[in-house]
Design an enzyme around this catalytic site. Structure first.
Site, PDB file in Angstrom:
ATOM      1  N   ARG A 150       0.813  -1.214   0.000  1.00  0.00           N
ATOM      2  CA  ARG A 150       0.000   0.000   0.000  1.00  0.00           C
ATOM      3  C   ARG A 150       0.850   1.270   0.000  1.00  0.00           C
ATOM      4  O   ARG A 150       0.313   2.370  -0.055  1.00  0.00           O
ATOM      5  CB  ARG A 150      -0.932   0.010   1.222  1.00  0.00           C
ATOM      6  CG  ARG A 150      -2.039  -1.026   1.133  1.00  0.00           C
ATOM      7  CD  ARG A 150      -2.917  -1.007   2.354  1.00  0.00           C
ATOM      8  NE  ARG A 150      -4.051  -1.929   2.184  1.00  0.00           N
ATOM      9  CZ  ARG A 150      -4.800  -2.371   3.176  1.00  0.00           C
ATOM     10  NH1 ARG A 150      -4.550  -1.972   4.417  1.00  0.00           N
ATOM     11  NH2 ARG A 150      -5.806  -3.196   2.936  1.00  0.00           N
ATOM     12  N   GLU A 209      -1.168  -8.873  -5.382  1.00  0.00           N
ATOM     13  CA  GLU A 209      -2.516  -9.322  -5.747  1.00  0.00           C
ATOM     14  C   GLU A 209      -2.534 -10.792  -6.133  1.00  0.00           C
ATOM     15  O   GLU A 209      -3.465 -11.522  -5.790  1.00  0.00           O
ATOM     16  CB  GLU A 209      -3.068  -8.462  -6.892  1.00  0.00           C
ATOM     17  CG  GLU A 209      -3.307  -7.004  -6.521  1.00  0.00           C
ATOM     18  CD  GLU A 209      -4.287  -6.842  -5.374  1.00  0.00           C
ATOM     19  OE1 GLU A 209      -5.119  -7.750  -5.153  1.00  0.00           O
ATOM     20  OE2 GLU A 209      -4.222  -5.826  -4.666  1.00  0.00           O
ATOM     21  N   THR A 219      -5.782 -16.227  -0.428  1.00  0.00           N
ATOM     22  CA  THR A 219      -4.800 -16.320   0.650  1.00  0.00           C
ATOM     23  C   THR A 219      -5.060 -15.194   1.650  1.00  0.00           C
ATOM     24  O   THR A 219      -5.266 -14.049   1.256  1.00  0.00           O
ATOM     25  CB  THR A 219      -3.364 -16.168   0.109  1.00  0.00           C
ATOM     26  OG1 THR A 219      -3.152 -17.116  -0.943  1.00  0.00           O
ATOM     27  CG2 THR A 219      -2.347 -16.395   1.211  1.00  0.00           C
ATOM     28  N   LEU A 253       1.627 -22.200  -0.420  1.00  0.00           N
ATOM     29  CA  LEU A 253       0.511 -21.308  -0.711  1.00  0.00           C
ATOM     30  C   LEU A 253      -0.635 -22.017  -1.431  1.00  0.00           C
ATOM     31  O   LEU A 253      -1.773 -21.547  -1.415  1.00  0.00           O
ATOM     32  CB  LEU A 253       0.975 -20.113  -1.574  1.00  0.00           C
ATOM     33  CG  LEU A 253       1.463 -18.875  -0.838  1.00  0.00           C
ATOM     34  CD1 LEU A 253       1.878 -17.801  -1.832  1.00  0.00           C
ATOM     35  CD2 LEU A 253       0.386 -18.323   0.091  1.00  0.00           C
ATOM     36  N   TYR A 282      -2.675 -23.718  -4.868  1.00  0.00           N
ATOM     37  CA  TYR A 282      -3.096 -23.152  -6.154  1.00  0.00           C
ATOM     38  C   TYR A 282      -1.869 -22.806  -7.006  1.00  0.00           C
ATOM     39  O   TYR A 282      -1.646 -21.658  -7.395  1.00  0.00           O
ATOM     40  CB  TYR A 282      -3.972 -21.912  -5.948  1.00  0.00           C
ATOM     41  CG  TYR A 282      -5.235 -22.175  -5.187  1.00  0.00           C
ATOM     42  CD1 TYR A 282      -6.369 -22.657  -5.833  1.00  0.00           C
ATOM     43  CD2 TYR A 282      -5.304 -21.954  -3.812  1.00  0.00           C
ATOM     44  CE1 TYR A 282      -7.547 -22.918  -5.126  1.00  0.00           C
ATOM     45  CE2 TYR A 282      -6.476 -22.210  -3.104  1.00  0.00           C
ATOM     46  CZ  TYR A 282      -7.586 -22.684  -3.766  1.00  0.00           C
ATOM     47  OH  TYR A 282      -8.748 -22.945  -3.079  1.00  0.00           O
ATOM     48  N   TYR A 341     -10.202  -8.799 -11.990  1.00  0.00           N
ATOM     49  CA  TYR A 341      -9.878  -8.313 -10.640  1.00  0.00           C
ATOM     50  C   TYR A 341      -8.457  -7.764 -10.565  1.00  0.00           C
ATOM     51  O   TYR A 341      -8.223  -6.642 -10.114  1.00  0.00           O
ATOM     52  CB  TYR A 341     -10.057  -9.429  -9.602  1.00  0.00           C
ATOM     53  CG  TYR A 341      -9.368  -9.112  -8.309  1.00  0.00           C
ATOM     54  CD1 TYR A 341      -9.914  -8.173  -7.429  1.00  0.00           C
ATOM     55  CD2 TYR A 341      -8.148  -9.691  -7.975  1.00  0.00           C
ATOM     56  CE1 TYR A 341      -9.262  -7.852  -6.251  1.00  0.00           C
ATOM     57  CE2 TYR A 341      -7.492  -9.368  -6.805  1.00  0.00           C
ATOM     58  CZ  TYR A 341      -8.060  -8.448  -5.944  1.00  0.00           C
ATOM     59  OH  TYR A 341      -7.416  -8.111  -4.790  1.00  0.00           O
ATOM     60  N   ASP A 360     -13.467  -8.145  -5.322  1.00  0.00           N
ATOM     61  CA  ASP A 360     -13.002  -9.398  -4.727  1.00  0.00           C
ATOM     62  C   ASP A 360     -14.073  -9.885  -3.752  1.00  0.00           C
ATOM     63  O   ASP A 360     -15.156  -9.304  -3.659  1.00  0.00           O
ATOM     64  CB  ASP A 360     -11.642  -9.226  -4.053  1.00  0.00           C
ATOM     65  CG  ASP A 360     -11.702  -8.407  -2.767  1.00  0.00           C
ATOM     66  OD1 ASP A 360     -12.757  -7.799  -2.486  1.00  0.00           O
ATOM     67  OD2 ASP A 360     -10.700  -8.386  -2.035  1.00  0.00           O
ATOM     68  N   CYS A 387     -16.737  -5.631   7.912  1.00  0.00           N
ATOM     69  CA  CYS A 387     -17.902  -6.355   7.399  1.00  0.00           C
ATOM     70  C   CYS A 387     -17.483  -7.783   7.058  1.00  0.00           C
ATOM     71  O   CYS A 387     -17.524  -8.217   5.913  1.00  0.00           O
ATOM     72  CB  CYS A 387     -18.468  -5.639   6.170  1.00  0.00           C
ATOM     73  SG  CYS A 387     -20.089  -6.210   5.630  1.00  0.00           S
ATOM     74  N   CYS A 400     -21.220  -4.917  13.267  1.00  0.00           N
ATOM     75  CA  CYS A 400     -22.317  -4.017  12.881  1.00  0.00           C
ATOM     76  C   CYS A 400     -22.533  -2.906  13.913  1.00  0.00           C
ATOM     77  O   CYS A 400     -23.013  -1.818  13.566  1.00  0.00           O
ATOM     78  CB  CYS A 400     -23.611  -4.808  12.708  1.00  0.00           C
ATOM     79  SG  CYS A 400     -23.553  -5.996  11.345  1.00  0.00           S
ATOM     80  N   CYS A 437     -20.403   0.060  12.956  1.00  0.00           N
ATOM     81  CA  CYS A 437     -20.278   0.250  11.517  1.00  0.00           C
ATOM     82  C   CYS A 437     -20.777   1.625  11.103  1.00  0.00           C
ATOM     83  O   CYS A 437     -21.916   2.003  11.434  1.00  0.00           O
ATOM     84  CB  CYS A 437     -21.079  -0.823  10.783  1.00  0.00           C
ATOM     85  SG  CYS A 437     -21.088  -0.613   8.995  1.00  0.00           S
ATOM     86  N   SER A 475      -9.601 -27.606  -2.617  1.00  0.00           N
ATOM     87  CA  SER A 475     -10.934 -27.047  -2.798  1.00  0.00           C
ATOM     88  C   SER A 475     -11.919 -28.066  -3.360  1.00  0.00           C
ATOM     89  O   SER A 475     -13.118 -27.997  -3.098  1.00  0.00           O
ATOM     90  CB  SER A 475     -10.872 -25.825  -3.719  1.00  0.00           C
ATOM     91  OG  SER A 475     -10.355 -26.193  -4.994  1.00  0.00           O
TER      92      SER A 475
END
Length: 362
Positions: free
Chosen positions: A26, A38, A44, A81, A83, A121, A139, A193, A200, A203, A305
């Site tokens: 970030r 990403e 993950t 990780l 996948y 995405y 996402d 959320c 809530c 929120c 999965s």
């Protein structure tokens, strides 16, 4: 109000500025680092993905270095990780960026979509965070926030529902802060959320949230259940010869493509009589004498999965090397303990090797 895009986006941005986590991706606008984060964070959790992100940016600080790395090395760094197709696609994309784009990432959403393994995405995330393009990131966290706040009841597991959510999401992205806004709604879904126990009570969108005001917080978003994972039973033969071990590289067409495991016989259940296993080996040209095969000590389980794997490992102390014909037919090669440690392996294999260090003298 939820039908006021400016109110919604500014509320989330204000919340984000107070509550955001300090995460390394970030603090950069470098598309390479954003892309890495990403890819790693898809499917993950942040606390699991962060160490992998740091390993990758340290080992491959530029897309050129990632592109030049051997695939085995990339898969080994990715190990744990899951996948693994993400890692292979990531490696391929790095090479594509170097070969076709001179090492520079495409500069907008539509061009980013032309990269292998980059879907809507990831393209939106790079475009918004690196180039401040006014595109909405969708996402799992964003789906959940939009479904609850705006009362969207379409099944998020169905591809056709994406258009409904995308249309709603596109209305909310402010032109002046698309990067901060997209980070804010993703973060809001991750820590405020949340799926099971959203906060809530505190929120900022409580009174304008459709799910809260209609008592549907636990019902939204709607997501149909995935099919039950099918069971598979792996019986591995760990062929040992003079301190080395036979392993093979898995091919495409099944799980764990490009990773290394042992000689595998897949049965119909986890219980397999030794006689049956020996009869399986004879047609393959592997003839074992009494006492060479050490039965498994325990079962190893690994849940994917769509598959639930139960594995057993049989240590086989060979008196002689396997014949070249058997090696070729089984795609087997001898590896030292040191080399095995460097190979990319499924977690299931790594767990066995950790337990078997004394037995195998690794």
């Amino acid at each position: 109000m939820p039908d006021n895009p400016l109110y919604f986006s500014q509320t989330l941005i204000s919340w984000y500025n107070r509550h955001k986590r300090n995460l390394p991706w970030r603090t950069t606008t470098d598309p390479y680092f954003i892309w890495l984060s990403e890819v790693i964070l898809q499917q993950t959790r942040v606390n699991q993905g962060l160490p992998y992100y740091e390993k990758f940016v340290t080992t491959y600080p530029t897309v050129h270095e990632l592109a030049a790395a051997p695939e085995d090395e990339v898969l080994r760094l990715w190990q744990g990780l899951g996948y693994y197709s993400r890692a292979r696609n990531m490696h391929h994309t790095a090479r594509q960026i170097v070969q076709e784009f001179g090492g520079n990432f495409p500069g907008n959403y539509n061009e980013l979509l032309k990269l292998k393994g980059v879907g809507s995405y990831t393209a939106a995330a790079i475009a918004a965070f690196a180039y401040k393009e006014q595109v909405a990131v969708l996402d799992g966290n964003v789906f959940r926030v939009l479904a609850r706040v705006f009362g969207i009841s379409e099944d998020i597991a169905l591809p056709a529902s994406r258009k409904v959510f995308q249309e709603q999401a596109d209305k909310l992205v402010p032109a002046d802060e698309p990067d901060t806004y997209n980070q804010s709604i993703m973060e809001f879904g991750a820590i405020q959320c949340t799926p099971v126990m959203p906060d809530c009570l505190f929120c900022p969108l409580q009174q304008s949230c459709f799910a809260f005001t209609h008592g549907l917080v636990q019902e939204l978003p709607v997501k149909s259940k995935a099919k039950a994972a099918r069971p598979r039973y792996f019986h591995y033969l760990v062929f040992a010869w003079q301190g080395q071990y036979y392993m093979r590289k898995r091919l495409e067409g099944d799980i764990w493509q490009g990773l290394y495991d042992f000689y595998l016989y897949e049965g119909t259940d986890k219980n397999l009589r030794t006689e049956a296993l020996l009869s399986e080996l004879n047609p393959a040209g592997i003839n074992l004498e009494q006492g060479q095969l050490i039965p498994p000590r325990k079962d190893y389980k690994h849940i994917l999965s769509h598959q639930k794997i139960t594995a057993r490992f049989y240590l086989v102390n060979l008196q002689n090397k396997l014949s070249p014909e058997v090696e070729q037919e089984g795609r087997l090669a001898l590896y030292s303990a040191e080399k095995i440690d460097e190979l990319p392996k499924p977690v299931l294999i790594s767990n066995y090797l950790k337990d078997a260090k004394i037995l195998l003298h690794l």
